[in-house]
Structure formats: structure tokens, C-alpha cells
Write an enzyme that holds these catalytic residues in place. Structure first.
Site, PDB file in Angstrom:
ATOM      1  CD  GLU A  35     -18.659  10.206  -1.147  1.00 55.81           C
ATOM      2  OE1 GLU A  35     -17.550  10.161  -0.604  1.00 55.81           O
ATOM      3  OE2 GLU A  35     -19.026   9.364  -2.012  1.00 55.81           O
ATOM      4  N   GLY A 146     -10.266   6.749  -1.561  1.00 55.85           N
ATOM      5  CA  GLY A 146     -10.432   5.414  -0.995  1.00 55.85           C
ATOM      6  C   GLY A 146     -10.100   4.266  -1.924  1.00 55.85           C
ATOM      7  CG  HIS A 447      -8.501  -8.776  40.067  1.00 56.11           C
ATOM      8  ND1 HIS A 447      -8.079  -9.850  39.302  1.00 56.11           N
ATOM      9  CD2 HIS A 447      -9.294  -9.283  41.058  1.00 56.11           C
ATOM     10  CE1 HIS A 447      -8.569 -10.970  39.828  1.00 56.11           C
ATOM     11  NE2 HIS A 447      -9.315 -10.652  40.892  1.00 56.11           N
TER      12      HIS A 447
END
Ligand code: FAD
Length: 468
Positions: A35, A146, A447
């Protein structure tokens, strides 16, 4: 020079890459991840999903506190924006999460190779950083490099006055007039942030609709809602130039179908017209990897590229450019490399726009079903009738379920609502299990919750809503 070798080297530490690395390590492989950014997490954690959602949350709180609480009996005065603190908080959210990925790498004994990775042939990856050049060997290489913002011809990005989403996440002051080019999810989210903080915002879109990848009805309704909130839209309009000067930016626009040009001025312009796969400097072509006509790496159903031993996932291949799609592909490719089987169902990848209300979709749109000649039934229920929405005051939107007319199988779901991004998850699961609209309708929903609108929309497919 280094001669270290690994079972897997992943190039790119974004959601696709870091998940592939973690899963491969979990499966007993030795793993390294290259990276080049100073932090792990890729676009998503550093300059995408996470900082944008942090700012969307903070700016929503600001707007609500300023104007939305009085009618609920909560009186506040003297509400002020402290933008610097808002931006620092956003940065901290990012750092905490990127450090979290770094921690996970240590936990799983994944080596972070800091620098830019390049395919060097025969299972080798060259990593360049600070003038150093090291070569590593891997049995398998996963490309997860990417994407980056698509530039517009003739418009020079300076990340100050003419910005991509990265600049729009860090504007040091609220612009007087922000022009957003592109009415996709990034443009609408960032436009919403700065409008809430006080900017006048004009969104210019080449097409004659907003959110072009979503269901047409969702696009039309979201346009009405966002216009009511104060966003101005110029659809069917082309931006042909933008020049920054000391006083701001002058844009030239003209009708998309041709016609007279016009000048517009802005303090800041955000260019958000899409994203391009990132293969720059990777050596993909030289390595013999086939790209498609949009520059994306071509893969088969198992993420194999045209070169044996090299795989690709995430934004750099075809499919929706979304973090959760990249992450799922990361998990699957690691399992495939480990000899397991895995496959990705692209029909059940949800898409979410984090405006307020949110818009969320999964499966086919009405336009897609019509174009494919599929006979379907639509069931729709408005959020304004839902009891929980009455309690919160978030009355805008609807749930729309599209089901096959013959088999009743759910083919697509489109939701606008304050909780749409969360509500869509049950429909994604329903579609994964091949559920019918009746299955969803007969499922007990708590609910009062917004999700009851999902049950009602499923009942509406059979023409029998209970509350309408
Ligand atoms: P990326 O996250 O782009 O990571 C790729 C990494 O590879 C980068 O860190 C890059 O530095 C690195 N790299 C590239 N080339 C090399 C090389 N040669 N050597 C070493 N490293 C290299 N998606 C969602 O699902 N939800 C959202 O809410 C959302 N919001 C977004 C908001 C914005 C403003 C933006 C810009 C995007 C958003 N996205 C969102 C999209 C999401 O960020 C991407 O789909 C996702 O990050 C893609 O993951 P990836 O792993 O394929 O690539």
C-alpha cells in the site's frame, strides 16, 4: 533488494485488498499487502465512505439542532457551526479506523509493504518507496488497486477551488456557492453536507435525471425532496470549462443537447462525474493482463486475470464501485486461492445514498425489468403512513418491491426513507434466499419500526396492504 516470498501478495490496502489479506491469513497463508498511501483502508476509509458519512452525520445534527428540533418541543438557541472541530472529528474517525486495520494486519501476521507495487513478471512484485526498490515473490498476486476520481477535460483540479471528493471532504470554510458537477451519490452526499452547513449548492448533471443508476421513480422523488431542502438542479446541462481565479471559479455551461453557452460563477466546484479504475504504474499491460474498453482489469467468475496466478478485485474490475462489493470479492478470492469455492451474486449488491432521507436499492429497477420484458408486479407503501415515521417526523419516501408476476420472487427493492440503508438489508437477505414477496409479507416485523413499511409493500404486491 529483498528475496522474501509469500503465498499471497495483495497490491492495494483498500476494503477489497485488506479483506483479501485478512481472509488469506485466516486460511493459513503467508500474506503481504503493498500500500503506497500512508495509511491502510484505501479510498473508503481515508477519503471515501467513512469521512463522508462522518460529515453527513455531523452536518445533519447541525441542521436538526438549528431548525428541526423546535417543532418537537426542544428549544435551542445560539447554535453555531464550529467547522474546524467538525473536520478534526472526521479525521479522528478516519485515523481510528485505519489504525484498526493496521492492528488487524499485526494480529494476522500480515506484512504491510509500504510503497507502490508493480508487477515484475514470474510471480514477482516490485515495491518502490523513498528511492528504494525491493522485489518480492508470491505464488498468488491479488490486484486491488481501486479507483480514482474521473477528470473532466479542460478542468484542472487544484483541490482548493476546483476539487474532487477528497478536497470536498476538507474545505476549510463553507463556500458561498458550491457547484457540484455530477448528480451521482458522491455529488448529492457532498452537496448535502455543504448545503446543511450554509452553502448555496447547484448540482449540474449532463443527463436529464439524478442518481442515474437507480430506479427512475427513486431519482424523481429524491430530486423533489432534495430540491425542497434547497439543492438547485440543472439537469441536461454540460459543463464545458471551469477556470479558477482569486475570486472563485467561472464555469461555462451549455445544454447537453446543444445550444447557447452561459457563464456561472462559484466559490468552489466539485467534480464528481464518476471514478476510473487505477492501473497507473502497475505494469498490468506489460505483464500481459487484459483490460476491457473502460480500462478495467478483465477477470473470470473466479477473479482470475488473463495471467495465471494473478487475480483482481474491487473497483479495478467491472461491477458497482462500492466498498462492500470489494470486500465480498476480497473474501471470496482468498477462499478460491485456498482451494475452496466461492461466488459473488451481483444481483444482490445493495446501493445506498446517505442523504437525508436515504435512498437504497437492491436488484432490478423497473426500467431494467421493462427493458428485459419481464412481467412483474410492484407493491409500494409510503413512509408517511408508517407509525414509527409518524413518531420521528421522517415522513418522506416509500418502499417499493418488484416481484415476478408469475412466481412472486422478489426481483428488486427500492426504498427512500430515513433508515433506508438499514432497511434494505432484510431484502438483500430475502433475495439471497430466493424469497417471494409473500415470504416477506408473512415475516413478523417489530412494531413500531420503519421496517413495517417493508412488510406492507410486500403485501401491496398482492394488493392487500393492511394500513392503506
Ligand atoms: P480502494 O479503496 O480505492 O483502495 C485501493 C488502494 O490501493 C488505495 O489505498 C491506493 O492507494 C492503493 N494503490 C493503488 N495502486 C497501488 C500500487 N500500485 N501500489 C500500492 N498501492 C496502490 N462505497 C460504499 O460502498 N459506500 C459508501 O458510502 C461510499 N462512499 C464513498 C464516498 C466517496 C467520497 C468516495 C470517493 C467513494 C465512496 N465509496 C463508497 C466507494 C468506495 O470507496 C470504493 O468502492 C472502495 O474503496 C473500493 O475499494 P477497493 O479496495 O477496490 O479500492
Amino acid at each position: 533488494m529483498s528475496d522474501q516470498s509469500f503465498d499471497v501478495i495483495v497490491i492495494g490496502g483498500g476494503p477489497g485488498g485488506y479483506i483479501a489479506a485478512i481472509r488469506a491469513a485466516q486460511l493459513g497463508m503467508t500474506v503481504a499487502c503493498v500500500e503506497k498511501r500512508g495509511a491502510l483502508g484505501g479510498t473508503c476509509l481515508n477519503v471515501g465512505c467513512i469521512p463522508s458519512k462522518a460529515l453527513l452525520h455531523s452536518s445533519h445534527l447541525f441542521e436538526q439542532t438549528k431548525a428541526g428540533l423546535a417543532n418537537q418541543g426542544v428549544k435551542v438557541s445560539g447554535v453555531e457551526l464550529d467547522l474546524a472541530t467538525m473536520l478534526v472529528r472526521k479525521d479522528k474517525v478516519v485515523t481510528d479506523l485505519t489504525k484498526g486495520v493496521e492492528f488487524l494486519f499485526k494480529k494476522h501476521k500480515i506484512t504491510w509493504l509500504k510503497g507502490a507495487g508493480r508487477l515484475a513478471g514470474n510471480g514477482k512484485v516490485e515495491v518502490k518507496s523513498d528511492g528504494k526498490n525491493d522485489t518480492y515473490t508470491a505464488k498468488n498476486i491479488i490486484i486491488a488497486t481501486g479507483s480514482e476520481s474521473t477528470p473532466l477535460p479542460g478542468i484542472a483540479i487544484d483541490e482548493q477551488k476546483i476539487v474532487t471528493s477528497t478536497g470536498a471532504l476538507a474545505l476549510p470554510k463553507v463556500p458561498g456557492h458550491l457547484v457540484v458537477i455530477g448528480a451521482g451519490f458522491i455529488g448529492l452526499e457532498m452537496g448535502s453536507v455543504w448545503r446543511r452547513l450554509g452553502a448555496k449548492v447547484t448540482v449540474i448533471e449532463f443527463l436529464d435525471r439524478i442518481l442515474p443508476t437507480m430506479d427512475g421513480e427513486v431519482g424523481r422523488e429524491m430530486q423533489k425532496i432534495l430540491t425542497k431542502q434547497g439543492l438547485a438542479f440543472r439537469l441536461g446541462t454540460k459543463v464545458t470549462g471551469a477556470k479558477a481565479s482569486a475570486n472563485g471559479v467561472e464555469l461555462t455551461v451549455e445544454p447537453a443537447k446543444g445550444g447557447a453557452a452561459e457563464k456561472l460563477s462559484a466559490d468552489v466546484v466539485l467534480v464528481s462525474v464518476g471514478r476510473l479504475p487505477n492501473t497507473e504504474g502497475l505494469g498490468a499491460k506489460e505483464a500481459g493482463i487484459k483490460l476491457d474498453n473502460r480500462g478495467r482489469i478483465e477477470v473470470d467468475g473466479s477473479f482470475r486475470t488473463s495471467v495465471p496466478g494473478i487475480y483482481a478485485i474491487g473497483d479495478v474490475i467491472a461491477g458497482p464501485m462500492l466498498a462492500h462489493k470489494a470486500m465480498d470479492e476480497g473474501e471470496i478470492v482468498a477462499e478460491i486461492i485456498a482451494g475452496q469455492s466461492g461466488h459473488m451474486n451481483y444481483d444482490t449488491v445493495p446501493g445506498i445514498v446517505y442523504t437525508h432521507p436515504e435512498a437504497a436499492s437492491v436488484g432490478k429497477t423497473e426500467e431494467e425489468l421493462k427493458a428485459a420484458g419481464v412481467n412483474y408486479r410492484a407493491g409500494k407503501f409510503p413512509m408517511s403512513v408508517n407509525s414509527r415515521s409518524r413518531c420521528t417526523g421522517d415522513l418522506e419516501g416509500f418502499v417499493k418491491i418488484l416481484a415476478d408476476a408469475k412466481t412472486d420472487r422478489v426481483l428488486g427493492v427500492h426504498i427512500i426513507g430515513a433508515q433506508a440503508g438499514t432497511m434494505i438489508a432484510e431484502l438483500v437477505l430475502a433475495m439471497e434466499f430466493g424469497a417471494s414477496a409473500e415470504d416477506v409479507a408473512r415475516t413478523c416485523h417489530g412494531h413500531p419500526t420503519e421496517s413495517e413499511a417493508v412488510k406492507e409493500a410486500a403485501l401491496a404486491v398482492a394488493g392487500r396492504t393492511l394500513h392503506l
